[in-house]
Scaffold this motif. Structure first.
Motif, mmCIF file in Angstrom:
data_model
loop_
_atom_site.group_PDB
_atom_site.id
_atom_site.type_symbol
_atom_site.label_atom_id
_atom_site.label_comp_id
_atom_site.label_asym_id
_atom_site.label_seq_id
_atom_site.Cartn_x
_atom_site.Cartn_y
_atom_site.Cartn_z
ATOM 1 N N PHE A 16 -2.146 19.474 3.167
ATOM 2 C CA PHE A 16 -1.263 19.999 4.222
ATOM 3 C C PHE A 16 -1.287 21.528 4.279
ATOM 4 C CE2 PHE A 16 0.116 15.746 4.792
ATOM 5 C CZ PHE A 16 0.699 15.700 6.053
ATOM 6 N N LEU A 17 -1.423 22.170 3.136
ATOM 7 C CA LEU A 17 -1.532 23.629 3.125
ATOM 8 C C LEU A 17 -2.803 24.068 3.849
ATOM 9 C CD1 LEU A 17 -0.583 26.440 2.226
ATOM 10 C CD2 LEU A 17 -1.808 26.042 0.071
ATOM 11 N N LYS A 18 -3.904 23.384 3.570
ATOM 12 C CA LYS A 18 -5.167 23.722 4.239
ATOM 13 C C LYS A 18 -5.070 23.483 5.744
ATOM 14 C CE LYS A 18 -8.196 23.136 0.298
ATOM 15 N NZ LYS A 18 -9.298 22.413 -0.324
ATOM 16 N N LEU A 19 -4.420 22.393 6.136
ATOM 17 C CA LEU A 19 -4.233 22.128 7.562
ATOM 18 C C LEU A 19 -3.383 23.219 8.213
ATOM 19 C CD1 LEU A 19 -3.622 18.258 7.641
ATOM 20 C CD2 LEU A 19 -5.682 19.487 8.377
ATOM 21 N N GLU A 20 -2.345 23.618 7.505
ATOM 22 C CA GLU A 20 -1.453 24.661 8.027
ATOM 23 C C GLU A 20 -2.208 25.980 8.216
ATOM 24 O OE1 GLU A 20 2.753 26.919 6.862
ATOM 25 O OE2 GLU A 20 1.821 25.547 5.433
ATOM 26 N N PHE A 27 -0.466 23.011 13.890
ATOM 27 C CA PHE A 27 0.230 22.404 12.763
ATOM 28 C C PHE A 27 1.744 22.473 12.962
ATOM 29 C CE2 PHE A 27 2.226 22.466 8.598
ATOM 30 C CZ PHE A 27 1.604 21.411 7.946
ATOM 31 N N TYR A 28 2.246 23.645 13.347
ATOM 32 C CA TYR A 28 3.700 23.804 13.521
ATOM 33 C C TYR A 28 4.224 23.038 14.723
ATOM 34 C CZ TYR A 28 4.065 26.995 9.675
ATOM 35 O OH TYR A 28 4.054 27.520 8.409
ATOM 36 N N LYS A 29 3.381 22.812 15.691
ATOM 37 C CA LYS A 29 3.796 22.018 16.842
ATOM 38 C C LYS A 29 4.034 20.559 16.427
ATOM 39 C CE LYS A 29 2.774 21.798 21.689
ATOM 40 N NZ LYS A 29 1.865 22.155 22.759
ATOM 41 N N VAL A 63 -13.706 18.064 7.584
ATOM 42 C CA VAL A 63 -12.993 18.017 8.863
ATOM 43 C C VAL A 63 -12.631 19.419 9.347
ATOM 44 C CG1 VAL A 63 -10.875 17.240 9.994
ATOM 45 C CG2 VAL A 63 -12.177 15.657 8.592
ATOM 46 N N ILE A 64 -12.109 20.242 8.460
ATOM 47 C CA ILE A 64 -11.745 21.611 8.838
ATOM 48 C C ILE A 64 -12.985 22.378 9.300
ATOM 49 C CG2 ILE A 64 -10.981 23.845 7.918
ATOM 50 C CD1 ILE A 64 -8.864 22.298 6.300
ATOM 51 N N LEU A 70 -6.367 20.336 15.305
ATOM 52 C CA LEU A 70 -5.701 19.677 14.184
ATOM 53 C C LEU A 70 -6.136 18.214 14.110
ATOM 54 C CD1 LEU A 70 -3.462 19.885 11.964
ATOM 55 C CD2 LEU A 70 -1.873 19.040 13.692
ATOM 56 N N PRO A 71 -6.703 17.797 12.979
ATOM 57 C CA PRO A 71 -7.144 16.408 12.867
ATOM 58 C C PRO A 71 -5.951 15.451 12.751
ATOM 59 C CG PRO A 71 -7.441 17.536 10.785
ATOM 60 C CD PRO A 71 -6.978 18.568 11.779
ATOM 61 N N THR A 72 -6.171 14.252 13.211
ATOM 62 C CA THR A 72 -5.154 13.217 13.053
ATOM 63 C C THR A 72 -5.353 12.546 11.699
ATOM 64 O OG1 THR A 72 -6.550 11.499 14.013
ATOM 65 C CG2 THR A 72 -5.143 12.763 15.543
#
Length: 185
Positions: A16-20, A27-29, A63-64, A70-72
């Protein structure tokens, strides 16, 4: 709490940190409140618990590196599955098709991996030859996954050659002769 559970939780937090960091505004949306973030982490943890920590780490990096958005959760599960399937074994679907297309003598067929042969043999060649159904596929899948697990654990699957005796036993010739006399054979 066991160390492996702690490591898994840390891995989900890291994911989740990497996604953020990679998808800040998107991510925040999606995970903008603490409640949504915690629920998201629970859902993702439940869905990803079957994968190793290495697989999770590799999947999120892949994925990143390949997606602008933002991946699902589905994207991450798919990436994990693709990494997990790159282990030298055919996919379940490929193995099932191969087993159905094989022909006699089965032990001479050019199998992609011996576990495909043994999975088909355990399910039954006649069953595989006669019908194709969702139930048959799932029965094959269960057997194939068990065989794959055994192979990963180190069991060596060796397909017997046609000229090798499959099973030998000692014949009690005295008993055999007595039975022949008794039944006039």
């Amino acid at each position: 709490m066991s160390s492996s559970k702690k490591e898994f939780i840390a891995s989900i937090d890291n994911l989740f940190l990497k996604l953020e960091l990679a998808y800040h505004y998107q991510f925040y949306k999606v995970f903008g409140t603490d409640e949504r973030l915690n629920e998201g982490k629970k859902l993702w943890a439940m869905s990803l618990k079957g994968f190793s920590l290495d697989t999770l780490g590799q999947a999120i990096e892949d994925v990143i590196g390949s997606q602008s958005y933002l991946p699902t959760l589905t994207d991450i599960v798919k990436a994990c599955s693709e990494i997990k399937d790159k282990d030298g074994f055919p996919s379940i679907e490929e193995a099932y098709i191969e087993a159905r297309k094989s022909y006699s003598p089965r032990n001479e067929y050019p199998w992609s991996h011996p576990i495909v042969y043994f999975s088909g043999k355990k399910l039954g060649w006649n069953t595989l030859d006669e019908k194709d159904s969702k139930e048959l596929f799932f029965a094959f899948k269960r057997i194939f996954l068990r065989m794959k697990e055994r192979a990963i654990e180190g069991y060596e699957f060796k397909i017997p050659k046609q000229d090798e005796p499959i099973e030998s036993f000692n014949l009690n010739s005295k008993l055999f002769n007595e039975l022949r006399k008794k039944h006039n054979v």
